[in-house]
Design a protein around this motif. Structure first.
Motif, PDB file in Angstrom:
ATOM      1  N   THR A 415       0.841  -1.191   0.000  1.00  0.00           N
ATOM      2  CA  THR A 415       0.000   0.000   0.000  1.00  0.00           C
ATOM      3  C   THR A 415       0.875   1.240   0.000  1.00  0.00           C
ATOM      4  O   THR A 415       1.721   1.423   0.880  1.00  0.00           O
ATOM      5  N   GLU A 416       0.667   2.082  -1.004  1.00  0.00           N
ATOM      6  CA  GLU A 416       1.408   3.339  -1.127  1.00  0.00           C
ATOM      7  C   GLU A 416       0.423   4.450  -1.442  1.00  0.00           C
ATOM      8  O   GLU A 416      -0.310   4.366  -2.429  1.00  0.00           O
ATOM      9  N   ASN A 417       0.403   5.473  -0.580  1.00  0.00           N
ATOM     10  CA  ASN A 417      -0.522   6.603  -0.759  1.00  0.00           C
ATOM     11  C   ASN A 417      -1.971   6.109  -0.894  1.00  0.00           C
ATOM     12  O   ASN A 417      -2.719   6.546  -1.781  1.00  0.00           O
ATOM     13  N   ASP A 418      -2.321   5.160  -0.006  1.00  0.00           N
ATOM     14  CA  ASP A 418      -3.681   4.602   0.062  1.00  0.00           C
ATOM     15  C   ASP A 418      -4.049   3.813  -1.190  1.00  0.00           C
ATOM     16  O   ASP A 418      -5.240   3.520  -1.410  1.00  0.00           O
ATOM     17  N   GLN A 419      -3.079   3.471  -2.011  1.00  0.00           N
ATOM     18  CA  GLN A 419      -3.325   2.658  -3.197  1.00  0.00           C
ATOM     19  C   GLN A 419      -2.523   1.358  -3.093  1.00  0.00           C
ATOM     20  O   GLN A 419      -1.389   1.347  -2.603  1.00  0.00           O
TER      21      GLN A 419
END
Length: 580
Positions: A415-419
């Motif tokens: 998960t990176e920046n809520d993605q």
């Protein structure tokens, strides 16, 4: 010896002029509580005197103070040089108040009295005087015999306690410089001691010495939490940390030499030193010696870094000169980066160890050979691990029938920046080996088949992993965690798998002192496996309708629809006839 022990040191002169005293003629024994075998303590008499008991009391006094046999004797007299050095120390700009009180002393009696009146127990001034006396005692004129006694007892908790000790017997009344024999502890994990002691009765003391220690840990980020072991993907950056503790008697040394040594194991390649700094007792940085992140990082004079790709070292020529305000409670912290290479051991520890060479003789004036007399700490290890997945592709109806030609990609999610971002494995293939592909400066070979060398977020750049004639794929060099095996092409005559296979690598570390091993378990779609081989089934494809299959169902539905339509048409026609 991990901790410094306090020395009970007495420099009290009682000069009684009016009371009647009685002289005593006897010898005494000095006991030094130290469980570390291998010392050869020497006692040098620096002041002699007459031991007398005050009439009507049990008070003992030392009178008629003269130079001891270690300072003045037949054929030698070091008293003038000794007094000159004491005067120089007393007039030095950095001299403390106790040393300044020794200005003008001219003989043994006045020096002993001035020391007793002004130099307190276990003080820096007393340590400075001990160092001066050590330079002027006559070699070989030590008194008494040193013996070691092994003494193992049982503590209240039932565990063994080492209470071994040394004794020096045959000491006549006087003041003694007690020290280790020169050159007796070279290379040992120990340090020399020196102290001044009044002997008018049997005495028991602890040695005034201390040794540093070093600890090594590892992490996957520069500023994260370091531990004794960590797991990585091949080609990951590994961060190691050394923490070097200092001796409690650091200030006893004129100069202090400190050098780290480390060796890279198979599968780990040194990159660079990242940070070198002094850490306070609160964990904050007290002083930075070097930081690779600085705009123009430079090594200060007297701090020497070296590596040949396999062995590395970091040398503090004189810690006092590099940072004069250094304290014994502070720690030297070193962080460096390395890379997990294609030679990494699978599920076995890649262990490397650090040790420190350190100044261990506070009697050394720092003007002799380079490096000075040193001891050596025990080695302390850290362990890096990486793992492997084996894929077994077989027919759903016959596990012994292995399927060649299935194609997969492997990925994990983060998960990176809520993605949710997918990272796809790039793996060394037979085609890359045949082409002599160069990765990190070295051409790949047959031993590298199946090794993960990178990750990409672009699925089109992912390596296509195809099963061989045995239905096998081997993927080497994986961190612990969850992965997904996605089939992109089914074997001829079989259906493509609709969902990826979820694979979890779960290490369990087994620690036994400095040794660490690992037991690795695997889950496939959350079901525990009994090996590191992931079984993947494929069902045969269908080209014609079969009983119970989707084809006959379609005919049944179509027939029902036609029947209902005919019935509706028949009813409609009858109604039309009746109305007519």
């Amino acid at each position: 010896m991990k901790k410094a022990l306090s020395l009970i040191l007495c420099l009290v002169l009682v000069l009684s002029m009016s009371a009647t005293v009685f002289a005593e003629d006897t010898t005494h024994t000095l006991t030094i509580n130290n469980p570390v075998e291998g010392h050869n303590y020497e006692a040098y008499q620096i002041f002699s005197g007459t031991l007398e008991t005050v009439a009507g009391t049990d008070k003992q006094v030392l009178t008629n103070i003269e130079w001891g046999v270690a300072i003045v004797g037949e054929g030698y007299d070091h008293s003038a040089a000794l007094l000159a050095d004491i005067q120089a120390a007393a007039t030095a700009a950095e001299a403390g108040a106790p040393l300044k009180k020794l200005l003008g002393v001219t003989d043994a009696a006045t020096l002993a009295e001035a020391m007793a009146d002004n130099v307190t127990t276990d003080s820096e001034s007393l340590d400075a005087l001990a160092a001066i006396f050590a330079k002027h005692v006559e070699s070989g004129r030590n008194t008494g015999n040193c013996t070691y006694t092994k003494n193992i007892t049982t503590g209240e908790d039932g565990k063994e306690v080492d209470k071994s000790y040394y004794t020096i017997s045959g000491l006549t009344p006087g003041y003694y410089l007690v020290k280790d024999q020169d050159n007796s502890l070279s290379g040992e994990y120990d340090s020399y001691t020196k102290f001044i002691l009044r002997v008018i009765k049997d005495e028991t003391v602890a040695p005034k010495s201390s040794v540093p220690s070093v600890e090594k840990t590892v992490n996957d980020t520069l500023d994260g939490t370091y531990t004794e072991h960590e797991d990585f993907d091949i080609n990951d950056t590994v961060y190691y940390k050394w923490v070097g503790k200092l001796p409690s008697n650091l200030k006893d040394y004129e100069t202090y030499y400190y050098k780290f040594f480390d060796t890279m194991p198979t599968g780990i390649e040194f990159i660079q030193f990242e940070q070198v700094y002094l850490e306070g007792h609160d964990g904050n940085v007290v002083h930075s010696f070097y930081n690779a992140a600085d705009e123009n990082p430079t090594w200060p004079a007297g701090l020497n870094a070296a590596n040949d790709g396999k062995n590395l070292s970091l040398e503090f020529v004189d810690l006092h000169e590099l940072y004069p305000s250094v304290l014994p409670t502070q720690k030297i912290v070193v962080k460096y980066s390395a890379r997990v290479t294609r030679d990494a051991l699978i599920a076995d520890p890649m262990t490397n160890k650090v040790y420190v060479e350190f100044s261990n003789n506070p009697n050394d004036d720092g003007e002799g050979t380079y490096p000075p007399p040193t001891g050596k700490t025990p080695e302390d290890p850290a362990h890096a691990f990486t793992f492997q997945i084996n894929v077994d592709k077989y027919d759903a109806d016959n596990k012994e029938k292995k399927l060649e030609g299935a194609e997969f990609v492997l990925y994990y999610e983060r998960t990176e920046n809520d993605q949710i971002v997918k990272y796809y494995a790039q793996v060394i293939t037979e085609e890359m080996i045949a082409a002599g592909t160069v990765i990190n400066g070295t051409a790949v070979d047959a031993n590298d088949l199946g090794v993960v060398y990178g990750w990409t977020t672009d699925e089109t750049q992912a390596s296509v992993l195809d099963t061989d004639a045995n239905g096998s794929i081997n993927i080497k060099g994986l961190d612990s965690g969850i992965y997904y095996l996605k089939e992109t092409k089914a074997p001829a005559g079989y259906n493509l798998m609709e969902t990826p296979v979820k694979i979890e690598i779960i290490p369990k570390y087994n620690e036994n002192g400095d040794e660490v091993s690992v037991t690795v378990s695997y889950k496939v779609d959350d079901i525990a496996q009994d090996s590191n081989t992931v079984g993947v089934r494929n069902s045969s494809g269908s080209t014609l309708p079969v009983t119970g299959g989707i084809g006959t169902t379609i005919f049944y539905i179509l027939g029902s629809v036609l029947f209902i339509g005919a019935a509706v048409l028949l009813i409609a026609r009858k109604r039309m006839t009746v109305e007519a």
